[in-house]
Enzyme design. Structure first.
Site, mmCIF file in Angstrom:
data_model
loop_
_atom_site.group_PDB
_atom_site.id
_atom_site.type_symbol
_atom_site.label_atom_id
_atom_site.label_comp_id
_atom_site.label_asym_id
_atom_site.label_seq_id
_atom_site.Cartn_x
_atom_site.Cartn_y
_atom_site.Cartn_z
ATOM 1 N N THR A 1 0.846 -1.181 0.000
ATOM 2 C CA THR A 1 0.000 0.000 0.000
ATOM 3 C C THR A 1 0.889 1.241 0.000
ATOM 4 O O THR A 1 1.854 1.319 0.758
ATOM 5 C CB THR A 1 -0.896 0.008 1.256
ATOM 6 O OG1 THR A 1 -1.616 -1.215 1.328
ATOM 7 C CG2 THR A 1 -1.844 1.195 1.224
ATOM 8 N N CYS A 89 30.528 12.634 5.573
ATOM 9 C CA CYS A 89 30.984 11.334 5.083
ATOM 10 C C CYS A 89 32.398 10.998 5.554
ATOM 11 O O CYS A 89 32.837 9.863 5.434
ATOM 12 C CB CYS A 89 30.894 11.258 3.570
ATOM 13 S SG CYS A 89 31.838 12.508 2.700
#
Length: 150
Positions: A1, A89
């Site tokens: 859904t 990062c």
């Protein structure tokens, strides 16, 4: 859904972000300028790592002569101010920022880098607190460094 409510919510959030982007960029750029000017006037030996005009409005990268940036980051963290030494990062690395290296910034200077990131929730009071806390951190660390050298 399909998550229809989530999709609609994301659409509304994107519309608001795009609608306010120019005004918000100007506001955040003004806060960044306030931070930069405050650091210049309060901390001798501060240098900045961006192009004076061609840069993002929400980032300020500062180097503090004679100290390691990690010390500044730790002191500011203790005062509830989140800064970094480079991009997310590379946050676990003790190497200087690869971006600063690519810009030709010497290793010793790059190791003193502190990266301030500003956002929608920041205001002048927080900028002034960051200036005050940074000044205290740099003075403390420089005092430690000078005592070690003596």
């Amino acid at each position: 859904t399909e998550n229809v409510a989530g999709i609609v919510g994301l659409s509304v959030a994107l519309d608001l972000a795009v609608r306010d982007m120019k005004e918000e960029s100007r506001r955040i750029g003004t806060l960044r300028a306030r931070l930069q000017e405050g650091l210049i006037h309060r901390i001798p030996g501060v240098r900045f790592n961006e192009h004076p005009a061609e840069r993002l409005p929400h980032i300020l990268s500062a180097c503090f002569e004679g100290i390691d940036g990690e010390g500044v980051i730790l002191h500011l963290d203790q005062e509830g101010i989140g800064v970094a030494s480079g991009s997310a990062c590379t946050s676990a690395s003790r190497e200087p920022s690869h971006v600063l290296a690519a810009m030709g910034i010497p290793r010793a200077r790059a190791m003193s880098a502190t990266r301030y990131s500003l956002g929608r929730s920041n205001d002048e009071t927080q900028i002034d607190a960051a200036i005050d806390a940074t000044q205290r951190a740099v003075e403390r660390l420089r005092g430690i460094t000078h005592r070690k050298e003596a």
